[in-house]
Write a protein that holds these residues in place. Structure first.
Motif, PDB file in Angstrom:
ATOM      1  N   SER A  22       0.826  -1.199   0.000  1.00  0.00           N
ATOM      2  CA  SER A  22       0.000   0.000   0.000  1.00  0.00           C
ATOM      3  C   SER A  22       0.863   1.252   0.000  1.00  0.00           C
ATOM      4  CB  SER A  22      -0.935  -0.019   1.209  1.00  0.00           C
ATOM      5  OG  SER A  22      -1.703   1.133   1.239  1.00  0.00           O
ATOM      6  N   SER A  26       1.095   4.069  -2.927  1.00  0.00           N
ATOM      7  CA  SER A  26       0.902   5.472  -2.571  1.00  0.00           C
ATOM      8  C   SER A  26       2.065   6.322  -3.079  1.00  0.00           C
ATOM      9  CB  SER A  26       0.749   5.606  -1.059  1.00  0.00           C
ATOM     10  OG  SER A  26       0.461   6.920  -0.708  1.00  0.00           O
ATOM     11  N   ASP A  30       1.947   9.328  -5.770  1.00  0.00           N
ATOM     12  CA  ASP A  30       2.629  10.583  -5.447  1.00  0.00           C
ATOM     13  C   ASP A  30       3.525  11.009  -6.615  1.00  0.00           C
ATOM     14  OD1 ASP A  30       3.482  12.646  -3.443  1.00  0.00           O
ATOM     15  OD2 ASP A  30       5.412  11.616  -3.686  1.00  0.00           O
ATOM     16  N   TYR A  36       0.877  14.695  -5.087  1.00  0.00           N
ATOM     17  CA  TYR A  36      -0.550  14.847  -4.795  1.00  0.00           C
ATOM     18  C   TYR A  36      -1.014  16.306  -4.944  1.00  0.00           C
ATOM     19  CZ  TYR A  36      -1.027  10.065  -3.029  1.00  0.00           C
ATOM     20  OH  TYR A  36      -1.071   8.700  -2.910  1.00  0.00           O
TER      21      TYR A  36
END
Length: 135
Positions: A22, A26, A30, A36
């Motif tokens: 995970s 992520s 990013d 983000y």
């Protein structure tokens, strides 16, 4: 006693691996979204700079390959993306001509666990990939 200990260790390892995966996904998102700063981002790749075989009329396979090239370019790992899994289970990827009979209007929609990608080509050697992350 030994079995309970083995089950506990196995459970711990499974949780640790899923959290690592995970976190890695992520990090990939990013990288795709410039920290983000946006929910979607567009990238352009030049086909002449890549070694890509001829996929003929398999436009979905070509699009997945292009997305893989983009992911590698932005620093994602191969295991970060799963093209078989979308936000609602099994992914549904396809390509369509927006204007029938006009191949240059083809848009491919590619789902993955990270989000979905729109892949289009210009009339020269550029491929444009728009990434949209799942909410």
């Amino acid at each position: 006693m030994k079995i309970a200990r083995l089950v506990l260790i196995t459970s711990f390892l499974l949780v640790a691996v899923s959290q690592f995966t995970s976190a890695s996904e992520s990090t990939c998102i990013d990288n795709l979204t410039d920290g983000y700063t946006a929910d979607s981002a567009t990238h352009t790749l030049n086909i002449n700079d890549l070694e890509i075989r001829d996929y003929g009329n398999d436009h979905v396979a070509f699009s997945i390959k292009i997305v893989r090239e983009l992911l590698e370019e932005v620093g994602c790992r191969r295991n970060d993306v799963n093209f078989g899994r979308g936000s609602r289970g099994r992914s549904h990827s396809r390509c369509e001509q927006v204007l029938r009979g006009t191949p240059s209007s083809r848009v491919c929609y590619v789902e993955s666990n990270l989000g979905y990608f729109f892949v289009t080509r210009d009339l020269l050697t550029n491929v444009h990939i728009t990434f949209n992350r799942w909410d």
